[in-house]
Design a protein around this motif. Structure first.
Motif, PDB file in Angstrom:
ATOM      1  N   LYS A   1     -66.881  48.312-111.898  1.00 47.32           N
ATOM      2  CA  LYS A   1     -68.015  48.356-112.311  1.00 47.32           C
ATOM      3  C   LYS A   1     -68.977  49.834-112.075  1.00 47.32           C
ATOM      4  CE  LYS A   1     -69.533  45.112-109.565  1.00 47.32           C
ATOM      5  NZ  LYS A   1     -70.455  44.360-108.886  1.00 47.32           N
ATOM      6  N   THR A   2     -69.620  50.183-113.023  1.00 47.34           N
ATOM      7  CA  THR A   2     -70.358  51.530-112.545  1.00 47.34           C
ATOM      8  C   THR A   2     -71.510  51.051-111.577  1.00 47.34           C
ATOM      9  OG1 THR A   2     -72.289  50.807-114.050  1.00 47.34           O
ATOM     10  CG2 THR A   2     -70.326  52.156-115.110  1.00 47.34           C
ATOM     11  N   ASP A   3     -71.972  52.171-110.968  1.00 48.49           N
ATOM     12  CA  ASP A   3     -72.911  52.145-109.843  1.00 48.49           C
ATOM     13  C   ASP A   3     -74.300  51.464-110.090  1.00 48.49           C
ATOM     14  OD1 ASP A   3     -71.094  53.484-108.027  1.00 48.49           O
ATOM     15  OD2 ASP A   3     -72.208  55.590-108.586  1.00 48.49           O
ATOM     16  N   ASP A   4     -74.736  51.545-111.433  1.00 50.25           N
ATOM     17  CA  ASP A   4     -75.916  50.729-111.911  1.00 50.25           C
ATOM     18  C   ASP A   4     -75.461  49.623-112.880  1.00 50.25           C
ATOM     19  OD1 ASP A   4     -74.650  52.151-114.131  1.00 50.25           O
ATOM     20  OD2 ASP A   4     -76.855  53.049-114.504  1.00 50.25           O
TER      21      ASP A   4
ATOM     22  N   PHE B   1     -71.124  49.405-118.407  1.00 49.20           N
ATOM     23  CA  PHE B   1     -71.099  48.988-117.080  1.00 49.20           C
ATOM     24  C   PHE B   1     -69.820  48.761-116.206  1.00 49.20           C
ATOM     25  CE2 PHE B   1     -70.384  45.253-119.822  1.00 49.20           C
ATOM     26  CZ  PHE B   1     -69.916  44.273-118.956  1.00 49.20           C
TER      27      PHE B   1
ATOM     28  N   SER C   1     -77.259  39.790-110.244  1.00 54.79           N
ATOM     29  CA  SER C   1     -76.197  40.911-109.742  1.00 54.79           C
ATOM     30  C   SER C   1     -74.695  40.133-110.014  1.00 54.79           C
ATOM     31  CB  SER C   1     -76.178  40.944-108.073  1.00 54.79           C
ATOM     32  OG  SER C   1     -76.112  39.835-107.527  1.00 54.79           O
TER      33      SER C   1
ATOM     34  N   ARG D   1     -81.220  44.163-116.989  1.00 56.53           N
ATOM     35  CA  ARG D   1     -82.229  44.871-118.394  1.00 56.53           C
ATOM     36  C   ARG D   1     -81.780  43.694-119.393  1.00 56.53           C
ATOM     37  NH1 ARG D   1     -80.665  50.857-120.803  1.00 56.53           N
ATOM     38  NH2 ARG D   1     -81.633  50.170-123.023  1.00 56.53           N
TER      39      ARG D   1
ATOM     40  N   ASP E   1     -75.511  46.416-111.935  1.00 54.04           N
ATOM     41  CA  ASP E   1     -76.176  45.215-111.846  1.00 54.04           C
ATOM     42  C   ASP E   1     -77.450  45.415-112.581  1.00 54.04           C
ATOM     43  OD1 ASP E   1     -74.373  43.892-110.381  1.00 54.04           O
ATOM     44  OD2 ASP E   1     -75.099  44.431-108.082  1.00 54.04           O
ATOM     45  N   ALA E   2     -78.055  46.658-112.444  1.00 55.23           N
ATOM     46  CA  ALA E   2     -79.436  46.971-112.867  1.00 55.23           C
ATOM     47  C   ALA E   2     -79.403  46.710-114.542  1.00 55.23           C
ATOM     48  CB  ALA E   2     -79.860  48.253-112.596  1.00 55.23           C
ATOM     49  N   THR E   3     -78.216  47.445-115.100  1.00 55.31           N
ATOM     50  CA  THR E   3     -77.904  47.119-116.657  1.00 55.31           C
ATOM     51  C   THR E   3     -77.793  45.591-116.846  1.00 55.31           C
ATOM     52  OG1 THR E   3     -76.914  49.186-116.376  1.00 55.31           O
ATOM     53  CG2 THR E   3     -76.398  47.757-118.362  1.00 55.31           C
TER      54      THR E   3
END
Length: 241
Positions: free
Chosen positions: A187-190, A169, A129, A197, A192-194
């Protein structure tokens, strides 16, 4: 006796955990004892007006609209403006207007650029994150504002926007002409997930691309100068055992 054994085992596990963290370098311990903070490799991006592709003679407005005005700004007066995926010329506010996508890639390799991860034998990071993500305009001699900048993560092979493999991102607010602001990247909402990845497999570099669309109406002042933007931050992760 059982209580003494449990206390001894607890002390041993604590020592092992601390030793593991020591092997990772000088990262900061988070609430999860195996999760550590690392500095993001600093990346600097320079946008030069020479790369904007503004055609010579742009100071003359090209009226457009219904015939007999120019109806196809990509081919005004039968001369190709070189429209493609990164570049188009369209009719806006009754004049032909250039829309030029400008993007710059920077490779990130955690094994090479984050000292605390250089000697880690494990090949994966987990629970990744962003803890902070910031930008700073180092210098700015552009005579026009820089539209909002978009930040993308992509495989190392992707070096230009737009691309279906690049994932947004974060964004940076519009940069006024000649000014040198700094602050947090939105930051975009996703995000951390991006990030997980693309960054979780150590030894597999990826790219951080920054891009924007330069808009120049014909008849407007030609952009001159350049802007240099640095991106920094910290991230948290733990080794996937």
């Amino acid at each position: 006796m059982a209580a003494m054994k449990r206390a001894t085992l607890s002390r041993v596990l604590t020592v092992v955990a601390v030793a593991t963290l020591g092997a990772l370098g000088c990262g900061l311990i988070s609430s999860d004892i195996t999760k550590v903070s690392f500095d993001m490799p600093k990346k600097t991006y320079t946008f030069d007006s020479a790369s904007f592709g503004v055609p010579a003679g742009n100071s003359a407005a090209i009226p457009c609209g219904a015939a007999p005005l120019v109806t196809d700004c990509c081919n005004p007066l039968g001369v190709s403006a070189g429209c493609n995926a990164q570049r188009t010329v369209m009719c806006e506010s009754a004049v032909c207007t250039l829309h030029q996508v400008v993007s710059i890639p920077q490779k990130v390799d955690f094994k090479m650029e984050v000292p605390a991860l250089a000697s880690v034998s494990d090949q994966h990071l987990a629970n990744m994150s962003f803890e902070s993500l910031n930008y700073m305009v180092v210098s700015n001699t552009l005579n026009v504002p820089v539209p909002p900048l978009q930040l993308y993560l992509a495989p190392e092979t992707v070096t230009m926007l737009p691309s279906d493999e690049a994932v947004l991102f974060g964004t940076v607010d519009m940069i006024p002409a000649g000014q040198t602001p700094s602050g947090s990247i939105h930051k975009t909402d996703d995000a951390d997930a991006t990030f997980a990845r693309f960054g979780s497999t150590l030894g597999t570099p990826f790219n951080i691309l920054i891009g924007t669309t330069i808009v120049v109406p014909s008849g407007s002042p030609t952009p001159t100068g350049r802007v240099q933007v640095a991106v920094t931050g910290t991230f948290a992760a733990k080794l996937a055992l």
